[in-house]
Design a protein around this motif. Structure first.
Motif, PDB file in Angstrom:
ATOM      1  N   ARG A 104     102.612  -7.154  98.129  1.00 25.70           N
ATOM      2  CA  ARG A 104     103.528  -7.534  97.046  1.00 25.70           C
ATOM      3  C   ARG A 104     102.755  -8.020  95.829  1.00 25.70           C
ATOM      4  O   ARG A 104     103.098  -7.698  94.696  1.00 25.70           O
ATOM      5  CB  ARG A 104     104.499  -8.605  97.529  1.00 25.70           C
ATOM      6  N   ALA A 107     101.198  -5.091  94.070  1.00 27.51           N
ATOM      7  CA  ALA A 107     102.219  -4.305  93.374  1.00 27.51           C
ATOM      8  C   ALA A 107     102.691  -4.970  92.086  1.00 27.51           C
ATOM      9  O   ALA A 107     103.068  -4.287  91.133  1.00 27.51           O
ATOM     10  CB  ALA A 107     103.417  -4.075  94.299  1.00 27.51           C
ATOM     11  N   GLU A 108     102.646  -6.303  92.030  1.00 28.10           N
ATOM     12  CA  GLU A 108     103.197  -7.022  90.886  1.00 28.10           C
ATOM     13  C   GLU A 108     102.141  -7.702  90.014  1.00 28.10           C
ATOM     14  O   GLU A 108     102.480  -8.277  88.972  1.00 28.10           O
ATOM     15  CB  GLU A 108     104.188  -8.079  91.402  1.00 28.10           C
TER      16      GLU A 108
END
Length: 149
Positions: A104, A107-108
């Protein structure tokens, strides 16, 4: 208890007949007779199949599961092995949470390059530390596949 044939066992348990025959071949279950060419089982086989599925889901091999049944076919499950498996599952859950968090973040992450991100570097270091400190007896690989699984 009544007898049920292999087709009904398969239908009620969700276990294909080929797997039922294999389980019988390796001694996990036992038919009690035949009606024509169709194997017949005691209705208790459904409970045993549920226990086998639970063991497989927990990560036990079919050989390990077979060892959890006494000579009479009744469950004889060593609690220490269940505690050890629960501990292993706890470690796996921690590893998976760390992996989820890392994915996560990657991805961010607003950093132009992931290796420049201090949080990403910390996540990598933590993952490496977990891998290095994992007990040598902790084997995640499942080895070769077994028929019927």
């Amino acid at each position: 208890m009544g007898m049920i044939d292999i087709g009904e066992v398969a239908e009620r348990s969700g276990v294909p007949p080929s797997t039922l025959r294999y389980y019988e071949e390796v001694g996990l279950i036992r038919s009690i007779g035949r009606h024509g060419l169709r194997r017949q089982f005691d209705a208790d086989v459904l409970l045993k199949l549920s226990l086998i599925e639970l063991g497989k889901t927990a990560g036990f091999s079919l050989g390990e599961i077979a060892g959890m049944f006494g000579k009479d076919g009744r469950p004889n499950i060593p609690r220490d092995r269940l505690h050890a498996k629960a501990d292993d599952l706890q470690r796996q859950m921690l590893d998976l949470r760390m992996l989820r968090d890392a994915l996560r973040h990657v991805a961010e992450c607003p950093a132009p390059a992931h290796l420049e991100c201090p949080t990403f570097r910390k996540l990598l270091k933590a993952a490496t530390r977990r891998r290095v400190t994992r007990p040598a007896s902790d084997t995640r690989g499942r080895g070769g596949s077994q028929r019927g699984e």
